[in-house]
Scaffold this motif. Structure first.
Motif, PDB file in Angstrom:
ATOM      1  N   ILE A   7      27.149  19.245   6.736  1.00  0.00           N
ATOM      2  CA  ILE A   7      28.027  20.071   6.158  1.00  0.00           C
ATOM      3  C   ILE A   7      27.956  20.599   4.845  1.00  0.00           C
ATOM      4  O   ILE A   7      27.530  19.341   4.065  1.00  0.00           O
ATOM      5  CB  ILE A   7      29.590  19.306   6.521  1.00  0.00           C
ATOM      6  CG1 ILE A   7      29.984  19.459   8.179  1.00  0.00           C
ATOM      7  CG2 ILE A   7      30.651  20.140   5.473  1.00  0.00           C
ATOM      8  CD1 ILE A   7      31.383  18.825   8.143  1.00  0.00           C
ATOM      9  N   ILE A   8      28.220  21.630   4.391  1.00  0.00           N
ATOM     10  CA  ILE A   8      27.846  21.983   3.103  1.00  0.00           C
ATOM     11  C   ILE A   8      29.125  22.425   2.679  1.00  0.00           C
ATOM     12  O   ILE A   8      29.777  23.329   3.089  1.00  0.00           O
ATOM     13  CB  ILE A   8      26.885  23.187   2.799  1.00  0.00           C
ATOM     14  CG1 ILE A   8      25.230  22.615   3.466  1.00  0.00           C
ATOM     15  CG2 ILE A   8      26.595  23.668   1.775  1.00  0.00           C
ATOM     16  CD1 ILE A   8      24.682  23.982   4.182  1.00  0.00           C
ATOM     17  N   VAL A   9      29.634  21.765   1.365  1.00  0.00           N
ATOM     18  CA  VAL A   9      30.838  22.317   0.738  1.00  0.00           C
ATOM     19  C   VAL A   9      30.444  22.921  -0.229  1.00  0.00           C
ATOM     20  O   VAL A   9      29.815  22.784  -1.401  1.00  0.00           O
ATOM     21  CB  VAL A   9      31.565  21.040   0.189  1.00  0.00           C
ATOM     22  CG1 VAL A   9      33.034  21.404  -0.324  1.00  0.00           C
ATOM     23  CG2 VAL A   9      31.898  20.070   1.398  1.00  0.00           C
ATOM     24  N   GLY A  10      30.726  24.320  -0.089  1.00  0.00           N
ATOM     25  CA  GLY A  10      30.479  25.393  -1.305  1.00  0.00           C
ATOM     26  C   GLY A  10      29.588  26.729  -0.665  1.00  0.00           C
ATOM     27  O   GLY A  10      28.587  26.484  -0.168  1.00  0.00           O
ATOM     28  N   GLY A  11      30.042  28.057  -0.596  1.00  0.00           N
ATOM     29  CA  GLY A  11      29.298  28.987  -0.176  1.00  0.00           C
ATOM     30  C   GLY A  11      28.775  29.746  -1.136  1.00  0.00           C
ATOM     31  O   GLY A  11      28.751  31.208  -0.957  1.00  0.00           O
ATOM     32  N   GLY A  12      28.452  29.384  -2.343  1.00  0.00           N
ATOM     33  CA  GLY A  12      27.530  30.275  -3.294  1.00  0.00           C
ATOM     34  C   GLY A  12      26.434  30.006  -3.010  1.00  0.00           C
ATOM     35  O   GLY A  12      25.904  29.736  -1.987  1.00  0.00           O
ATOM     36  N   PRO A  13      25.484  30.866  -3.838  1.00  0.00           N
ATOM     37  CA  PRO A  13      24.060  30.850  -3.736  1.00  0.00           C
ATOM     38  C   PRO A  13      23.273  29.586  -3.420  1.00  0.00           C
ATOM     39  O   PRO A  13      22.210  29.613  -2.297  1.00  0.00           O
ATOM     40  CB  PRO A  13      23.364  31.397  -4.945  1.00  0.00           C
ATOM     41  CG  PRO A  13      24.803  32.361  -5.300  1.00  0.00           C
ATOM     42  CD  PRO A  13      25.759  31.473  -5.242  1.00  0.00           C
ATOM     43  N   CYS A  14      23.643  28.547  -4.012  1.00  0.00           N
ATOM     44  CA  CYS A  14      22.933  27.181  -3.839  1.00  0.00           C
ATOM     45  C   CYS A  14      23.319  26.711  -2.340  1.00  0.00           C
ATOM     46  O   CYS A  14      22.412  25.988  -1.816  1.00  0.00           O
ATOM     47  CB  CYS A  14      23.262  26.190  -4.947  1.00  0.00           C
ATOM     48  SG  CYS A  14      22.776  26.823  -6.362  1.00  0.00           S
ATOM     49  N   GLY A  15      24.692  26.806  -2.056  1.00  0.00           N
ATOM     50  CA  GLY A  15      25.169  26.306  -0.687  1.00  0.00           C
ATOM     51  C   GLY A  15      24.501  27.230   0.235  1.00  0.00           C
ATOM     52  O   GLY A  15      24.051  26.473   1.149  1.00  0.00           O
ATOM     53  N   LEU A  16      24.310  28.278  -0.089  1.00  0.00           N
ATOM     54  CA  LEU A  16      23.696  29.335   1.187  1.00  0.00           C
ATOM     55  C   LEU A  16      22.020  28.590   1.309  1.00  0.00           C
ATOM     56  O   LEU A  16      21.706  28.645   2.381  1.00  0.00           O
ATOM     57  CB  LEU A  16      23.677  30.496   0.624  1.00  0.00           C
ATOM     58  CG  LEU A  16      25.211  31.452   0.511  1.00  0.00           C
ATOM     59  CD1 LEU A  16      24.885  32.876   0.277  1.00  0.00           C
ATOM     60  CD2 LEU A  16      26.104  31.230   2.007  1.00  0.00           C
ATOM     61  N   ALA A  17      21.390  28.641   0.047  1.00  0.00           N
ATOM     62  CA  ALA A  17      20.220  27.949   0.156  1.00  0.00           C
ATOM     63  C   ALA A  17      20.108  26.703   0.839  1.00  0.00           C
ATOM     64  O   ALA A  17      19.113  26.516   1.731  1.00  0.00           O
ATOM     65  CB  ALA A  17      19.671  27.659  -1.006  1.00  0.00           C
ATOM     66  N   ALA A  18      21.106  25.923   0.898  1.00  0.00           N
ATOM     67  CA  ALA A  18      21.018  24.580   1.699  1.00  0.00           C
ATOM     68  C   ALA A  18      21.107  24.997   3.220  1.00  0.00           C
ATOM     69  O   ALA A  18      20.490  24.305   3.843  1.00  0.00           O
ATOM     70  CB  ALA A  18      22.065  23.712   1.015  1.00  0.00           C
ATOM     71  N   ASP A  33      34.072  26.836   2.312  1.00  0.00           N
ATOM     72  CA  ASP A  33      34.425  27.455   1.086  1.00  0.00           C
ATOM     73  C   ASP A  33      35.589  27.600   0.849  1.00  0.00           C
ATOM     74  O   ASP A  33      36.543  28.087   1.810  1.00  0.00           O
ATOM     75  CB  ASP A  33      33.576  28.689   0.786  1.00  0.00           C
ATOM     76  CG  ASP A  33      33.425  28.934  -0.607  1.00  0.00           C
ATOM     77  OD1 ASP A  33      32.297  28.674  -1.239  1.00  0.00           O
ATOM     78  OD2 ASP A  33      34.375  29.576  -1.316  1.00  0.00           O
ATOM     79  N   MET A  34      36.218  27.161  -0.133  1.00  0.00           N
ATOM     80  CA  MET A  34      37.536  27.591  -0.691  1.00  0.00           C
ATOM     81  C   MET A  34      37.898  29.103  -0.674  1.00  0.00           C
ATOM     82  O   MET A  34      39.225  29.524  -0.467  1.00  0.00           O
ATOM     83  CB  MET A  34      37.905  26.833  -1.895  1.00  0.00           C
ATOM     84  CG  MET A  34      37.404  27.413  -3.250  1.00  0.00           C
ATOM     85  SD  MET A  34      37.874  26.437  -4.682  1.00  0.00           S
ATOM     86  CE  MET A  34      39.619  26.349  -4.864  1.00  0.00           C
ATOM     87  N   GLY A  35      37.232  29.870  -0.972  1.00  0.00           N
ATOM     88  CA  GLY A  35      37.364  31.194  -0.778  1.00  0.00           C
ATOM     89  C   GLY A  35      36.358  32.040  -0.059  1.00  0.00           C
ATOM     90  O   GLY A  35      36.229  31.595   0.868  1.00  0.00           O
TER      91      GLY A  35
END
Length: 334
Positions: A7-18, A33-35
């Motif tokens: 599970i990846i917490v955060g849907g920004g560029p680094c989270g997407l890369a993960a 992601d919270m947003g």
């Protein structure tokens, strides 16, 4: 309840890369992601251009093809959205994570509304843009005060005080000045910060020299009222008032330290930098990793998409038991 490999917490560029590296490795994954997708970029000023060149913020080996060298906000939003779709990433958006608990070999990720998800590994890639640095002064919560700047037209023909002296403050000041706004910048330092984008420096300094943008250096705002701000000179102690129809507090952002602590991650008490392995990015909680700008603590100028995106590969290598990719040091920016 499905148990995800990651599970990846955060849907920004680094989270997407993960998420992309997890998908490539055949791991089941979920991104929370919270947003919205890349929420932080969505909140950037509408005409902002990235410091990094487009190829340096690519993820998953997917080319970021644009006509210019540096991408703007809208181009980045389009690119990361298409990258997420191309790699069939699995999302649950507008799901604010409250904590992460490990029981045995499994993690339980709980959202603020009580939804729960299970995973064998968890990657925290929450960034920092959702947490402004509050000044904690009277009036900071008034409706004409904002910690974010979006676009100039709202402010035309008004008095705007910008608090801060870094990139966000300088970019906002230049754009507002060009849209008939009376701008005053208040900054604690004796000049703009050395990290300001090099192509902005001559522009803003010339505007200051012309008197088009006013500056109050070596000073801090101590109080915000409905139509003015109170400014204290840090060298002389002299107190003055500046007219202010709007106040933009552009003093930066910091990771959500409270969330990280609730997840069991140790933080340096002074710098707020998480304790983690410098090669694998695993925290002191086995199987719980930090990825991207969330690991910067108060030093948010040290981690960008440019180097943060590489953390994902090292983390997935470690999860898969492979030789861990060594993250390259980011070359000092000119």
């Amino acid at each position: 309840m499905q148990t995800y490999d990651v599970i990846i917490v955060g849907g920004g560029p680094c989270g997407l890369a993960a998420g992309i590296d997890a998908a490539k490795a055949g791991l089941s994954h979920l991104i929370l992601d919270m947003g919205s997708l890349t929420e932080s970029i969505r909140q950037y000023p509408r005409r902002m251009r990235f410091f990094s060149t487009a190829e340096n913020i690519e993820i998953g080996g997917l080319p970021f093809a644009i006509s210019d060298v540096k991408a703007g906000r809208d181009e980045a939003l389009q690119y990361y959205r298409k990258a997420a779709a191309y790699f069939h990433l699995n999302f649950k958006l507008f799901q604010e994570v409250w904590d992460v608990k490990k029981e045995g070999d499994l993690f339980t990720v709980t959202t603020k509304v009580g939804d729960q998800y299970k995973a064998r590994k968890v990657i925290m890639a929450t960034g920092y843009f959702t947490r402004p640095r509050w000044l904690n002064i009277p009036g900071e919560n008034l409706p004409h005060v904002s910690h974010y700047y979006d676009e100039p037209f709202k402010y035309s023909f008004t008095n705007v005080v910008i608090i801060g002296g870094s990139n966000s403050a300088v970019e906002a000041a230049l754009e507002l000045y060009r849209h008939d706004v009376n701008i005053t910048i208040v900054h604690r330092g004796d000049d703009f910060r050395s990290t300001v984008k090099y192509w902005l420096v001559p522009d803003v300094k010339n505007r200051v020299k012309e008197g088009r943008i006013k500056t109050v250096f070596d000073s801090c705002v101590t109080q915000i009222d409905e139509k003015s701000v109170t400014v204290n000179n840090l060298k002389t102690g002299e107190e003055t008032q500046l007219p202010a129809d709007f106040v933009l507090v552009l003093t930066g952002y910091i990771p959500d330290a409270d969330l990280l602590r609730r997840c069991g991650i140790e933080l340096d008490p002074v710098t707020q930098v998480p304790v983690y392995d410098k090669e694998t990015f695993e925290t002191t909680v086995p199987g719980l990793y930090v990825c991207g700008t969330v690991m910067a603590g108060i030093y948010t100028e040290k981690v960008f998409i440019e180097n943060g995106r590489e953390h994902a590969q090292s983390i997935i290598d470690h999860i898969m038991g492979r030789e861990v990719h060594k993250v390259a040091e980011l070359i000092q920016r000119i």
